[in-house]
Motif scaffolding. Structure first.
Motif, mmCIF file in Angstrom:
data_model
loop_
_atom_site.group_PDB
_atom_site.id
_atom_site.type_symbol
_atom_site.label_atom_id
_atom_site.label_comp_id
_atom_site.label_asym_id
_atom_site.label_seq_id
_atom_site.Cartn_x
_atom_site.Cartn_y
_atom_site.Cartn_z
ATOM 1 N N ALA A 1 5.586 6.901 -1.106
ATOM 2 C CA ALA A 1 5.476 6.250 -2.302
ATOM 3 C C ALA A 1 5.177 5.120 -2.255
ATOM 4 O O ALA A 1 4.678 4.766 -3.629
ATOM 5 N N LEU A 2 6.340 4.402 -1.864
ATOM 6 C CA LEU A 2 5.277 2.911 -1.715
ATOM 7 C C LEU A 2 4.069 3.141 -1.914
ATOM 8 O O LEU A 2 3.206 1.965 -2.454
ATOM 9 N N THR A 3 2.932 3.640 -0.657
ATOM 10 C CA THR A 3 2.157 3.513 -0.344
ATOM 11 C C THR A 3 0.945 3.621 -1.558
ATOM 12 O O THR A 3 -0.308 3.480 -2.142
ATOM 13 N N GLU A 4 1.362 5.231 -2.181
ATOM 14 C CA GLU A 4 1.042 5.516 -3.608
ATOM 15 C C GLU A 4 0.707 4.506 -4.958
ATOM 16 O O GLU A 4 0.087 4.321 -5.527
ATOM 17 N N LEU A 5 1.621 3.401 -5.113
ATOM 18 C CA LEU A 5 2.189 3.114 -5.644
ATOM 19 C C LEU A 5 1.324 1.312 -5.436
ATOM 20 O O LEU A 5 1.998 0.239 -5.550
ATOM 21 N N MET B 1 -9.966 0.869 -10.738
ATOM 22 C CA MET B 1 -8.914 1.678 -10.623
ATOM 23 C C MET B 1 -8.098 0.615 -10.104
ATOM 24 O O MET B 1 -7.781 -0.284 -8.928
ATOM 25 N N GLY B 2 -6.525 0.573 -10.484
ATOM 26 C CA GLY B 2 -5.642 -0.815 -10.392
ATOM 27 C C GLY B 2 -4.181 -0.246 -9.352
ATOM 28 O O GLY B 2 -4.732 1.031 -9.819
ATOM 29 N N PRO B 3 -3.241 -0.508 -8.657
ATOM 30 C CA PRO B 3 -2.516 -0.366 -8.138
ATOM 31 C C PRO B 3 -1.962 0.797 -8.234
ATOM 32 O O PRO B 3 -1.585 1.930 -7.337
ATOM 33 N N LEU B 4 -1.478 0.436 -9.891
ATOM 34 C CA LEU B 4 -0.704 1.708 -10.504
ATOM 35 C C LEU B 4 -1.423 2.873 -10.252
ATOM 36 O O LEU B 4 -0.538 3.863 -10.935
ATOM 37 N N ALA B 5 -2.266 2.636 -10.881
ATOM 38 C CA ALA B 5 -3.299 3.818 -11.120
ATOM 39 C C ALA B 5 -3.759 5.049 -9.490
ATOM 40 O O ALA B 5 -4.539 5.839 -10.359
ATOM 41 N N GLN B 6 -3.827 4.228 -8.643
ATOM 42 C CA GLN B 6 -3.770 5.191 -7.410
ATOM 43 C C GLN B 6 -3.388 6.447 -7.381
ATOM 44 O O GLN B 6 -2.313 6.412 -7.269
ATOM 45 N N PRO B 7 -4.395 7.826 -7.273
ATOM 46 C CA PRO B 7 -4.067 8.316 -6.871
ATOM 47 C C PRO B 7 -3.792 8.632 -5.295
ATOM 48 O O PRO B 7 -3.601 8.369 -5.048
ATOM 49 N N PRO B 8 -2.482 9.736 -5.467
ATOM 50 C CA PRO B 8 -1.674 10.208 -3.906
ATOM 51 C C PRO B 8 -2.487 10.359 -3.105
ATOM 52 O O PRO B 8 -3.940 11.311 -3.947
ATOM 53 N N GLY B 9 -3.014 9.951 -2.078
ATOM 54 C CA GLY B 9 -3.771 10.790 -1.018
ATOM 55 C C GLY B 9 -2.965 11.126 -0.086
ATOM 56 O O GLY B 9 -1.904 11.556 0.156
ATOM 57 N N THR B 10 -4.107 10.435 1.149
ATOM 58 C CA THR B 10 -3.797 11.358 2.342
ATOM 59 C C THR B 10 -2.592 9.802 2.980
ATOM 60 O O THR B 10 -2.831 8.237 3.159
ATOM 61 N N THR B 11 -1.247 10.104 3.478
ATOM 62 C CA THR B 11 -0.739 9.278 2.807
ATOM 63 C C THR B 11 0.070 8.543 4.972
ATOM 64 O O THR B 11 0.284 7.512 5.460
ATOM 65 N N GLU C 1 3.162 -3.193 1.369
ATOM 66 C CA GLU C 1 3.007 -4.247 2.047
ATOM 67 C C GLU C 1 4.154 -5.472 1.414
ATOM 68 O O GLU C 1 4.723 -6.180 2.292
ATOM 69 N N PHE C 2 5.400 -4.552 0.758
ATOM 70 C CA PHE C 2 6.589 -5.246 0.130
ATOM 71 C C PHE C 2 7.803 -4.651 0.969
ATOM 72 O O PHE C 2 9.103 -4.529 0.772
ATOM 73 N N ALA C 3 6.948 -3.485 2.029
ATOM 74 C CA ALA C 3 8.745 -3.079 1.976
ATOM 75 C C ALA C 3 9.742 -3.703 2.518
ATOM 76 O O ALA C 3 10.391 -3.266 2.453
ATOM 77 N N LYS D 1 9.550 -3.319 -11.049
ATOM 78 C CA LYS D 1 8.814 -2.312 -11.576
ATOM 79 C C LYS D 1 8.051 -1.396 -10.824
ATOM 80 O O LYS D 1 8.692 -0.069 -11.061
ATOM 81 N N ARG D 2 7.347 -1.863 -9.671
ATOM 82 C CA ARG D 2 6.992 -0.227 -9.363
ATOM 83 C C ARG D 2 7.506 -0.108 -8.151
ATOM 84 O O ARG D 2 7.104 1.141 -7.713
ATOM 85 N N VAL D 3 8.716 -0.744 -7.542
ATOM 86 C CA VAL D 3 9.814 -0.669 -6.669
ATOM 87 C C VAL D 3 10.537 0.565 -7.276
ATOM 88 O O VAL D 3 10.290 1.597 -6.777
ATOM 89 N N ALA D 4 10.401 0.052 -8.995
ATOM 90 C CA ALA D 4 11.720 1.042 -8.964
ATOM 91 C C ALA D 4 11.287 2.293 -9.323
ATOM 92 O O ALA D 4 12.099 3.446 -9.142
ATOM 93 N N LEU D 5 9.954 1.997 -9.591
ATOM 94 C CA LEU D 5 9.380 3.462 -10.198
ATOM 95 C C LEU D 5 9.367 4.265 -8.715
ATOM 96 O O LEU D 5 9.571 5.749 -8.841
ATOM 97 N N ALA D 6 8.903 3.853 -7.362
ATOM 98 C CA ALA D 6 8.445 4.333 -6.611
ATOM 99 C C ALA D 6 9.958 5.298 -5.869
ATOM 100 O O ALA D 6 9.913 6.174 -5.243
ATOM 101 N N ARG D 7 10.868 3.974 -5.921
ATOM 102 C CA ARG D 7 12.374 5.543 -6.309
ATOM 103 C C ARG D 7 12.381 6.554 -6.841
ATOM 104 O O ARG D 7 13.492 6.758 -6.323
#
Length: 293
Positions: free
Chosen positions: A157-161, A1-11, A165-167, A180-186
């Motif tokens: 939130a960034l890790t979930e998506l 699965m790609g990065p957008l589909a990553q399920p949340p885990g232990t961060t 690495e772009f922080a 778009k991914r960053v906007a969704l994380a926000r």
């Protein structure tokens, strides 16, 4: 699965998010909007049930964006009511959304170019801040601890998506899909009960769109989603219910299957295309369509 589909885990966060089934309902009843003498919406109603992905679709100029902006408090309806958590929202304003447990994304990305990616996402987490303005102004230790917590939430939130690495980068230096991914994380960092998504798939590749669909379905386990989108394959794949608008009026509502089979929807999207095909077939069967000469 790609990065957008990553399920949340232990961060690694000391305050991990506690997923809870959503319980709040959004009801928009009899919404009408007029700009001057032009009616943009006429008596439109929809209900986003807890944990439901509700799609809002229609051809260009149907009134989707206006209805979305009513839900966001950007447009005030001339008639109708909005009910959230069982209470009517009168004179709703965008600044109230976060406190109500509602987050939204825009058609574009709406990121602040002068802030880093991490700082942009931290803006979305401000409703979790404990320190007040003066604590931050005078650098009181409480404010420092508060900022550290918000930074931790934003990074999670960034890790979930898969965007951590772009922080430290600025939005303008990133490809549009990453923005778009960053906007969704926000939006997600606020841990909303209702997520309002305005054309989240615009500018995404087919693979990225598939990953977005997987993410939206996953998010419905912890929040409700109102989705405005042009990509019908995505809408039909992820939505539980769909409301269809045309020329500011509601022409259909139901499950994806019901909407797909509704003649009014076909007519709104295809116009006279079906009749044209029938005419072409009839013409081909006649002398005029034999292709002589």
């Amino acid at each position: 699965m790609g990065p957008l589909a990553q399920p949340p885990g232990t961060t690694g966060s000391s305050t991990p998010r506690q997923d809870r089934p959503p319980t709040s309902r959004l009801e928009m009843t009899g919404i009408s909007v007029a700009f001057g003498g032009v009616r943009a919406l006429t008596d439109v109603s929809l209900t986003v049930e807890p944990g439901q992905v509700h799609g809002l679709i229609g051809p260009n100029g149907a009134g989707k964006t206006t209805m979305f902006n009513v839900a966001c408090g950007l447009v005030r309806p001339t008639e109708g009511r909005i009910t959230w958590r069982g209470q009517e929202l009168r004179r709703l304003r965008p600044a109230q959304l976060s406190g109500l447990g509602i987050a939204r994304t825009l058609q574009g990305v709406g990121l602040f170019p002068g802030l880093t990616v991490l700082e942009n996402v931290m803006v979305g987490a401000h409703r979790h801040a404990r320190a007040g303005f003066f604590s931050a102004l005078f650098a009181i230790p409480t404010a420092d601890r508060d900022e550290a917590r918000l930074r931790e939430r934003a990074l999670a939130a960034l890790t979930e998506l898969d965007a951590e690495e772009f922080a430290g980068r600025y939005p303008g230096s990133l490809p549009y899909p990453v923005q778009k991914r960053v906007a969704l994380a926000r939006a997600l960092v606020a841990e909303p009960e209702l997520l309002l998504l305005d054309e989240p798939a615009s500018g995404l590749s087919e693979d990225e769109m598939h990953e977005l669909g997987e993410l939206i379905r996953h998010l419905s386990g912890r929040m409700s989603v109102l989705l405005v989108e042009h990509h019908m394959d995505l809408v039909m794949r992820v939505c539980d219910q769909i409301t269809v608008l045309d020329s500011g009026e509601q022409i259909a509502a139901g499950t994806p299957e019901q909407v797909q089979n509704d003649p009014a929807v076909t007519e709104a999207y295809l116009g006279d295309a079906v009749d044209a095909e029938a005419d072409a077939a009839e013409l081909a069967a006649s002398d005029g369509g034999t292709g002589r000469g």
